[in-house]
Design a protein around this motif. Sequence first.
Motif, PDB file in Angstrom:
ATOM      1  N   UNK A  78       0.724  -1.016  -0.058  1.00  0.00           N
ATOM      2  CA  UNK A  78      -0.156   0.148  -0.083  1.00  0.00           C
ATOM      3  C   UNK A  78       0.922   1.438   0.042  1.00  0.00           C
ATOM      4  N   UNK A  79       1.973   1.219   0.533  1.00  0.00           N
ATOM      5  CA  UNK A  79       2.901   2.407   0.854  1.00  0.00           C
ATOM      6  C   UNK A  79       3.581   2.849  -0.675  1.00  0.00           C
ATOM      7  N   UNK A  80       3.690   1.651  -1.370  1.00  0.00           N
ATOM      8  CA  UNK A  80       4.543   1.770  -2.795  1.00  0.00           C
ATOM      9  C   UNK A  80       3.362   2.368  -3.530  1.00  0.00           C
ATOM     10  N   UNK A  81       2.142   1.865  -3.505  1.00  0.00           N
ATOM     11  CA  UNK A  81       1.106   2.244  -4.531  1.00  0.00           C
ATOM     12  C   UNK A  81       0.701   3.865  -4.410  1.00  0.00           C
ATOM     13  N   UNK A  82       1.024   4.197  -2.798  1.00  0.00           N
ATOM     14  CA  UNK A  82       0.485   5.646  -2.636  1.00  0.00           C
ATOM     15  C   UNK A  82       1.913   6.489  -3.297  1.00  0.00           C
ATOM     16  N   UNK A  83       3.048   5.988  -3.184  1.00  0.00           N
ATOM     17  CA  UNK A  83       4.281   6.723  -3.504  1.00  0.00           C
ATOM     18  C   UNK A  83       4.324   6.754  -5.054  1.00  0.00           C
ATOM     19  N   UNK A  84       3.727   5.805  -5.965  1.00  0.00           N
ATOM     20  CA  UNK A  84       4.052   5.947  -7.163  1.00  0.00           C
ATOM     21  C   UNK A  84       3.654   7.344  -7.848  1.00  0.00           C
ATOM     22  N   UNK A  85       2.614   7.653  -7.821  1.00  0.00           N
ATOM     23  CA  UNK A  85       2.012   8.798  -8.350  1.00  0.00           C
ATOM     24  C   UNK A  85       2.914  10.199  -7.791  1.00  0.00           C
ATOM     25  N   UNK A  86       3.334  10.494  -6.619  1.00  0.00           N
ATOM     26  CA  UNK A  86       4.151  11.723  -6.411  1.00  0.00           C
ATOM     27  C   UNK A  86       5.487  11.287  -6.851  1.00  0.00           C
ATOM     28  N   UNK A  87       5.921  10.201  -6.854  1.00  0.00           N
ATOM     29  CA  UNK A  87       7.176   9.834  -7.517  1.00  0.00           C
ATOM     30  C   UNK A  87       7.236  10.290  -8.797  1.00  0.00           C
ATOM     31  N   UNK A  88       6.205  10.068  -9.660  1.00  0.00           N
ATOM     32  CA  UNK A  88       6.234  10.324 -11.001  1.00  0.00           C
ATOM     33  C   UNK A  88       6.234  11.776 -11.412  1.00  0.00           C
ATOM     34  N   UNK A  89       5.556  12.656 -10.351  1.00  0.00           N
ATOM     35  CA  UNK A  89       5.739  13.906 -10.646  1.00  0.00           C
ATOM     36  C   UNK A  89       7.012  14.716 -10.091  1.00  0.00           C
ATOM     37  N   UNK A  90       7.523  14.045  -8.973  1.00  0.00           N
ATOM     38  CA  UNK A  90       8.811  14.388  -8.814  1.00  0.00           C
ATOM     39  C   UNK A  90       9.833  14.310  -9.742  1.00  0.00           C
ATOM     40  N   UNK A  91       9.756  13.085 -10.397  1.00  0.00           N
ATOM     41  CA  UNK A  91      10.592  12.836 -11.439  1.00  0.00           C
ATOM     42  C   UNK A  91      10.556  13.798 -12.635  1.00  0.00           C
ATOM     43  N   UNK A  92       9.401  14.185 -13.041  1.00  0.00           N
ATOM     44  CA  UNK A  92       8.997  15.249 -14.293  1.00  0.00           C
ATOM     45  C   UNK A  92       9.628  16.398 -13.690  1.00  0.00           C
ATOM     46  N   UNK A  93       9.461  16.951 -12.445  1.00  0.00           N
ATOM     47  CA  UNK A  93      10.027  18.380 -12.144  1.00  0.00           C
ATOM     48  C   UNK A  93      11.497  18.286 -11.643  1.00  0.00           C
TER      49      UNK A  93
END
Length: 555
Positions: free
Chosen positions: A352-367
């Motif tokens: 559940x933690x990994x699933x919650x982190x994936x979207x923020x991680x993708x945004x962080x990678x973009x910026x």
Amino acid sequence: MVWFHRISLLKISKYYNRGVTLRNNVISAIWRQKRIVCLFAFYAFVFLLTEINVNIRAGELWGSSAVTGVYAIGLLCTGSGYLSYNWAQMRFGSESSRKAILLGNGLLAMVSQYLLLLGPETIAVYSGWVALFAMGFLAAAIYYYTACALSGSKTMGRLVGVGMFLAVLLQYAAMHIGSGKLVTCGVLVLAGLGICHLVWQPPADWCFENPLPYEKNPPDWPKTGLLAMAMVGLMTFGFGFSDECVTALDARGELDVAAWPRLFYGLGLLLSGWLVDLDKRRHIYTITAVAFSLSLLSPALLVPKLYNASLSIMYLYSGFYVMFLTTAFLELAPRTSRPWLWAGMGRIVRSFTTAAVIVPAELVMEHFDILGVIGANVVAAMGVFLLSWYAKEEQRRLDTSLLQEQSSAQISSLSRESQAQLQSTREQLRQAAKEKETAAQERLRQAQMIAGRALQELEEARSTLENLQSHVQELERQQSSAPDLEAFAKLHELTPREKDVLTLILTRDGTTKELAKELLISERVCQRYLTSIYDKTGCNSKVGLILLFYGAKHD
């Protein structure tokens, strides 16, 4: 110089003999628990391969941009499978119903994997999510079985590490030696059948029953468990950023997560399994924190020319990360009120933690690109080191408190018993002496003509007084030499519940069935406890165990 060389050779020989003995003990433990090793190997192999196939299939059908979202949903399905097993354990209590549910999930996992690889494109990815849910359900059962079978084992980490290492080798071979979806599907079905067989006939015969808990009043949410959950959550937060980055690069075809660096994952599992078992896993937090510090280096090397080096480091420390979220909860589970939930709690938190982190991680990678991943890992590493320091201090405090409590309890218990017994004996002596002397004096006053007889009785009274005093001394000697149940249990590493069974053996003269009835458990579970006690003490019968207990103090 000759003397120095002799000492050096002696030291080398000593350490070599220790290493050979340790190796033989580990090999012996692996052979005794080969069913557990095979169970972990089969499960981890199928799960790892299924997870990768879901991502590959999603990339083929929906494009690389959809892979991270599919991966997140797959993690939610896996975590839900773990929680569903907890619900099933509480809802269904009979052995037949529990077996039927497990077998049904095994068949569901195999059918779903077939549809994922060879089914219609419209349902392929959805079938993969169903397979991950079923695998999560089976995994929760496997973790619970392992927690029961390896409770108190000194080699838990090494056994789990060997099993998961074999799974990594099987996965690597299936993805590189085999060719085609049909071959992969066949391998998955065979492994799935192996899991179903081992689930249907588990390694420990009490797994479908409710054995005695490790403690008399087990907690629902132990403090140690909450600390381990926080540790897993922090590591997952940092690892999730790196994992999302690698998954995205793999979906775009820039790197291959199944290439040879994945073998470092197996190496990390083997190495961490060996290290965490040191000193009865007392240093598991520190060892994991030190290994997790490599998470700061892995994303820094995530450039095209160094992809393999970065993957190797990431897989190496992820082995320590996975070993912690496995063994820390396997060891804790039997001490809780719901061992089937806590045995897989590490996996639940991770999913559940990994699933919650994936979207923020993708945004962080973009910026922020790689700097964002490094920053997330810095935050996670700092938190992990703080938690490991707190866990070490808490362990030291608990050890000190436990030692003081045991010492105080033993001293006060011995003191109270000794004082009460001595006081009772003194009163008996006084009363007996008073009665004898009164009777003798009365006879002297009443019958002067039989004074000789009265004098003789007075002498007998004094002799009785001396005998009673000798009896007091004998009682004190027996008190000081009586066997200590706590020391015996600690010497042979008996669990509190095994100590309860030993107490009944020492105080009751009954059969195994009668002992089980006294403990309110089944005869089969009671026999497992007796077998465990015999293994730990080296005895073969109740008589031998009783003789060992009462003779150990004088050895």
